[in-house]
Scaffold this motif. Structure first.
Motif, PDB file in Angstrom:
ATOM      1  N   LEU A 166      -0.633 -12.501  -3.917  1.00 28.52           N
ATOM      2  CA  LEU A 166      -1.716 -11.697  -4.483  1.00 28.52           C
ATOM      3  C   LEU A 166      -2.342 -10.811  -3.418  1.00 28.52           C
ATOM      4  O   LEU A 166      -3.504 -10.969  -3.024  1.00 28.52           O
ATOM      5  CB  LEU A 166      -2.755 -12.617  -5.129  1.00 28.52           C
ATOM      6  CG  LEU A 166      -2.194 -13.685  -6.093  1.00 28.52           C
ATOM      7  CD1 LEU A 166      -3.328 -14.421  -6.774  1.00 28.52           C
ATOM      8  CD2 LEU A 166      -1.253 -13.070  -7.112  1.00 28.52           C
ATOM      9  N   VAL A 167      -1.554  -9.844  -2.965  1.00 34.39           N
ATOM     10  CA  VAL A 167      -1.989  -8.915  -1.925  1.00 34.39           C
ATOM     11  C   VAL A 167      -2.984  -7.897  -2.462  1.00 34.39           C
ATOM     12  O   VAL A 167      -3.870  -7.421  -1.740  1.00 34.39           O
ATOM     13  CB  VAL A 167      -0.754  -8.173  -1.350  1.00 34.39           C
ATOM     14  CG1 VAL A 167      -1.168  -7.190  -0.272  1.00 34.39           C
ATOM     15  CG2 VAL A 167       0.265  -9.166  -0.825  1.00 34.39           C
ATOM     16  N   LEU A 168      -2.848  -7.550  -3.727  1.00 35.42           N
ATOM     17  CA  LEU A 168      -3.552  -6.400  -4.291  1.00 35.42           C
ATOM     18  C   LEU A 168      -5.068  -6.417  -4.084  1.00 35.42           C
ATOM     19  O   LEU A 168      -5.648  -5.388  -3.724  1.00 35.42           O
ATOM     20  CB  LEU A 168      -3.208  -6.272  -5.777  1.00 35.42           C
ATOM     21  CG  LEU A 168      -3.670  -5.002  -6.479  1.00 35.42           C
ATOM     22  CD1 LEU A 168      -3.090  -3.764  -5.792  1.00 35.42           C
ATOM     23  CD2 LEU A 168      -3.258  -5.039  -7.944  1.00 35.42           C
ATOM     24  N   PRO A 169      -5.787  -7.530  -4.324  1.00 31.93           N
ATOM     25  CA  PRO A 169      -7.255  -7.489  -4.167  1.00 31.93           C
ATOM     26  C   PRO A 169      -7.714  -7.030  -2.785  1.00 31.93           C
ATOM     27  O   PRO A 169      -8.748  -6.370  -2.659  1.00 31.93           O
ATOM     28  CB  PRO A 169      -7.674  -8.939  -4.447  1.00 31.93           C
ATOM     29  CG  PRO A 169      -6.609  -9.456  -5.359  1.00 31.93           C
ATOM     30  CD  PRO A 169      -5.345  -8.828  -4.867  1.00 31.93           C
ATOM     31  N   THR A 170      -6.937  -7.351  -1.742  1.00 30.50           N
ATOM     32  CA  THR A 170      -7.336  -6.928  -0.393  1.00 30.50           C
ATOM     33  C   THR A 170      -7.129  -5.436  -0.189  1.00 30.50           C
ATOM     34  O   THR A 170      -7.670  -4.854   0.763  1.00 30.50           O
ATOM     35  CB  THR A 170      -6.539  -7.687   0.679  1.00 30.50           C
ATOM     36  OG1 THR A 170      -5.154  -7.311   0.608  1.00 30.50           O
ATOM     37  CG2 THR A 170      -6.665  -9.188   0.499  1.00 30.50           C
ATOM     38  N   LEU A 171      -6.364  -4.804  -1.068  1.00 32.03           N
ATOM     39  CA  LEU A 171      -6.074  -3.379  -0.924  1.00 32.03           C
ATOM     40  C   LEU A 171      -7.029  -2.481  -1.698  1.00 32.03           C
ATOM     41  O   LEU A 171      -7.039  -1.268  -1.483  1.00 32.03           O
ATOM     42  CB  LEU A 171      -4.638  -3.087  -1.398  1.00 32.03           C
ATOM     43  CG  LEU A 171      -3.499  -3.651  -0.559  1.00 32.03           C
ATOM     44  CD1 LEU A 171      -2.165  -3.274  -1.180  1.00 32.03           C
ATOM     45  CD2 LEU A 171      -3.573  -3.147   0.873  1.00 32.03           C
ATOM     46  N   PHE A 172      -7.795  -3.056  -2.631  1.00 30.97           N
ATOM     47  CA  PHE A 172      -8.616  -2.220  -3.509  1.00 30.97           C
ATOM     48  C   PHE A 172      -9.497  -1.247  -2.725  1.00 30.97           C
ATOM     49  O   PHE A 172      -9.573  -0.058  -3.037  1.00 30.97           O
ATOM     50  CB  PHE A 172      -9.472  -3.090  -4.429  1.00 30.97           C
ATOM     51  CG  PHE A 172      -8.704  -3.753  -5.543  1.00 30.97           C
ATOM     52  CD1 PHE A 172      -7.508  -3.221  -6.006  1.00 30.97           C
ATOM     53  CD2 PHE A 172      -9.182  -4.909  -6.137  1.00 30.97           C
ATOM     54  CE1 PHE A 172      -6.803  -3.831  -7.027  1.00 30.97           C
ATOM     55  CE2 PHE A 172      -8.483  -5.528  -7.163  1.00 30.97           C
ATOM     56  CZ  PHE A 172      -7.293  -4.983  -7.611  1.00 30.97           C
ATOM     57  N   ARG A 173     -10.175  -1.759  -1.709  1.00 23.12           N
ATOM     58  CA  ARG A 173     -11.078  -0.899  -0.948  1.00 23.12           C
ATOM     59  C   ARG A 173     -10.294   0.153  -0.153  1.00 23.12           C
ATOM     60  O   ARG A 173     -10.701   1.313  -0.057  1.00 23.12           O
ATOM     61  CB  ARG A 173     -11.922  -1.744   0.002  1.00 23.12           C
ATOM     62  CG  ARG A 173     -13.003  -0.948   0.727  1.00 23.12           C
ATOM     63  CD  ARG A 173     -13.862  -1.856   1.572  1.00 23.12           C
ATOM     64  NE  ARG A 173     -14.547  -2.855   0.751  1.00 23.12           N
ATOM     65  CZ  ARG A 173     -15.267  -3.850   1.245  1.00 23.12           C
ATOM     66  NH1 ARG A 173     -15.393  -3.993   2.558  1.00 23.12           N
ATOM     67  NH2 ARG A 173     -15.861  -4.716   0.442  1.00 23.12           N
ATOM     68  N   LYS A 174      -9.133  -0.234   0.351  1.00 23.91           N
ATOM     69  CA  LYS A 174      -8.345   0.691   1.177  1.00 23.91           C
ATOM     70  C   LYS A 174      -7.736   1.820   0.354  1.00 23.91           C
ATOM     71  O   LYS A 174      -7.625   2.950   0.832  1.00 23.91           O
ATOM     72  CB  LYS A 174      -7.243  -0.081   1.901  1.00 23.91           C
ATOM     73  CG  LYS A 174      -7.773  -1.096   2.908  1.00 23.91           C
ATOM     74  CD  LYS A 174      -6.646  -1.908   3.526  1.00 23.91           C
ATOM     75  CE  LYS A 174      -7.203  -2.958   4.477  1.00 23.91           C
ATOM     76  NZ  LYS A 174      -6.126  -3.805   5.042  1.00 23.91           N
ATOM     77  N   ILE A 175      -7.320   1.518  -0.877  1.00 19.57           N
ATOM     78  CA  ILE A 175      -6.702   2.570  -1.691  1.00 19.57           C
ATOM     79  C   ILE A 175      -7.724   3.312  -2.542  1.00 19.57           C
ATOM     80  O   ILE A 175      -7.398   4.300  -3.208  1.00 19.57           O
ATOM     81  CB  ILE A 175      -5.584   1.999  -2.592  1.00 19.57           C
ATOM     82  CG1 ILE A 175      -6.144   0.983  -3.594  1.00 19.57           C
ATOM     83  CG2 ILE A 175      -4.481   1.383  -1.763  1.00 19.57           C
ATOM     84  CD1 ILE A 175      -5.104   0.420  -4.552  1.00 19.57           C
ATOM     85  N   ARG A 217       0.833  -1.211   0.000  1.00 15.60           N
ATOM     86  CA  ARG A 217       0.000   0.000   0.000  1.00 15.60           C
ATOM     87  C   ARG A 217       0.868   1.261   0.000  1.00 15.60           C
ATOM     88  O   ARG A 217       0.593   2.214  -0.740  1.00 15.60           O
ATOM     89  CB  ARG A 217      -0.929  -0.011   1.212  1.00 15.60           C
ATOM     90  CG  ARG A 217      -1.848   1.200   1.242  1.00 15.60           C
ATOM     91  CD  ARG A 217      -2.781   1.155   2.430  1.00 15.60           C
ATOM     92  NE  ARG A 217      -3.677   2.312   2.439  1.00 15.60           N
ATOM     93  CZ  ARG A 217      -4.613   2.529   3.354  1.00 15.60           C
ATOM     94  NH1 ARG A 217      -4.793   1.659   4.338  1.00 15.60           N
ATOM     95  NH2 ARG A 217      -5.380   3.604   3.291  1.00 15.60           N
ATOM     96  N   LYS A 218       1.917   1.269   0.806  1.00 22.93           N
ATOM     97  CA  LYS A 218       2.817   2.431   0.851  1.00 22.93           C
ATOM     98  C   LYS A 218       3.489   2.660  -0.496  1.00 22.93           C
ATOM     99  O   LYS A 218       3.616   3.801  -0.963  1.00 22.93           O
ATOM    100  CB  LYS A 218       3.872   2.226   1.938  1.00 22.93           C
ATOM    101  CG  LYS A 218       3.332   2.323   3.355  1.00 22.93           C
ATOM    102  CD  LYS A 218       4.441   2.076   4.378  1.00 22.93           C
ATOM    103  CE  LYS A 218       3.898   2.181   5.799  1.00 22.93           C
ATOM    104  NZ  LYS A 218       4.955   1.879   6.808  1.00 22.93           N
TER     105      LYS A 218
END
Length: 392
Positions: free
Chosen positions: A116-125, A98-99
């Motif tokens: 595959l970290v990215l899908p969990t970040l979609f809502r946060k970013i 995320r950073k």
């Protein structure tokens, strides 16, 4: 002027293959002028201590507990992307990624290792980022699969069919082959290559990628058997493992017809000049050998993706699985003495060849991003209208 894209390529340091694939893609993106790339070893970036421990355990799994590693691999092979275990696996590195995203604002993320970290970040970013998976083995593990992946790039047509059978749409799959360095040129001239490594041009060369799961004493014994029983020269390659190179160099000192080498930059030249390759079945090395049409003897594959790779290529007639040094010597002797046996394996390798995989992937990702950008632009500019019923 079009804005130059920025692409993150995520890899891991478990073996050389994932990093080499990432490096190959980076070269292709730079060479084709489509994007600037940032290579990220995400686990090392996010959890350096855990990364060190994981690499140690992975390396030891070759010698100490290969059956345990194979059991874990097979047990999780069919895991669902939404399962608790999959979510846990894909959670490592989320804060660090995320950073990095907030700092560099990438246009896409490419994986050569399935973190595959990215899908969990979609809502946060607050937005989605195009996501592409480059599968770096010939054996499919479901850890690579996720509904958020925009496109998969796979080694073979068989893996493409396998993905379709799991419900992935055909337009989200491309059987490109595994990316190897764009500079890899297996069809170059062979003259002078043997002399470059202190070998004789007139005698056949057998390449040995010194396996990490085999004691150096066993590897040196195998090299001597290949030389003496197959009337061959041996180029044994230790890569960046200085300890292994020093051990083999000491054991094989003053042995005519055997060259102990470290990291070989122009491995394509040596492959082109060799008659067969003895190696562990890592995806990148196999892809280079396929590109060079170099007959493969796969030495003691460990359970997990390497055994899966070995079984796939053996089933295609493109490789021979060898369980010990005597198997290796018999198989190598047959290839050197029987032209028809060598021809059969080369013909099978030719059917698996997918040239220019790295460039093809880079160009296709650029095309996919262009299509997505156009669709997004049209959606943003399309006027909102109220549809009224029409009379007949």
């Amino acid at each position: 002027m079009n804005k130059r894209r920025k692409i993150f390529i995520l890899y891991a340091s478990f073996g050389e293959g994932h990093r080499q694939a990432a490096s190959a893609l980076s070269q292709s993106f730079e060479r084709t002028g489509g994007a600037d790339t940032v290579l990220i070893d995400l686990l090392a970036e996010a959890h350096p201590f855990l990364n060190g421990v994981s690499r140690f355990v992975y390396a030891k799994s070759y010698n100490v507990m290969p059956q345990l590693y194979g059991w874990v691999y097979e047990t999780t092979r069919d895991m669902d992307a939404g399962s608790p275990f999959a979510n846990w696996l894909h959670s490592f590195g989320s804060v660090a990624l995320r950073k990095l995203i907030e700092r560099d604002n990438p246009d896409a993320i490419v994986h050569t290792f399935p973190m595959l970290v990215l899908p969990t970040l979609f809502r946060k970013i607050g937005r989605t980022i195009p996501m592409f998976n480059v599968i770096t083995d010939f054996d499919l593990h479901r850890r690579w699969l996720h509904p958020a992946v925009d496109k998969y790039y796979v080694a073979t047509d068989d893996m493409s069919k396998q993905l379709r059978s799991l419900g992935v749409r055909p337009d989200r799959i491309a059987a490109t082959g595994i990316p190897i360095r764009p500079a890899f040129r297996p069809d170059g001239p062979r003259t002078g290559v043997a002399a470059k490594y202190g070998l004789d041009e007139r005698r056949p060369i057998v390449m040995v990628m010194a396996p990490p799961n085999v004691p150096s004493s066993e590897t040196s014994k195998m090299c001597l058997m290949l030389r003496d029983r197959c009337n061959a020269q041996v180029a044994v390659i230790c890569g960046r493992d200085k300890t292994l190179r020093d051990s083999l160099a000491s054991a094989l000192a003053f042995r005519a017809g055997i060259a102990v080498l470290g990291f070989v930059e122009r491995i394509d030249e040596l492959m082109a000049a060799s008659r067969c390759l003895i190696t562990k079945p890592g995806g990148l090395t196999l892809s280079e050998a396929i590109a060079a049409r170099l007959p493969l003897l796969l030495y003691r594959p460990v359970p997990g993706q390497e055994l899966g790779n070995a079984k796939y290529l053996s089933g295609k007639g493109a490789a021979v699985i060898c369980r010990d040094s005597y198997d290796v010597v018999r198989a190598a002797g047959r290839l050197l003495e029987d032209d028809s046996a060598s021809y059969a394996i080369r013909a099978a390798l030719e059917k698996l060849r997918k040239p220019d995989a790295s460039d093809r992937i880079a160009l296709d990702i650029a095309t996919q991003l262009h299509i997505m950008e156009r669709a997004s632009s049209k959606a943003a500019s399309f006027p909102r209208t109220t549809l009224l019923p029409t009379s007949r």
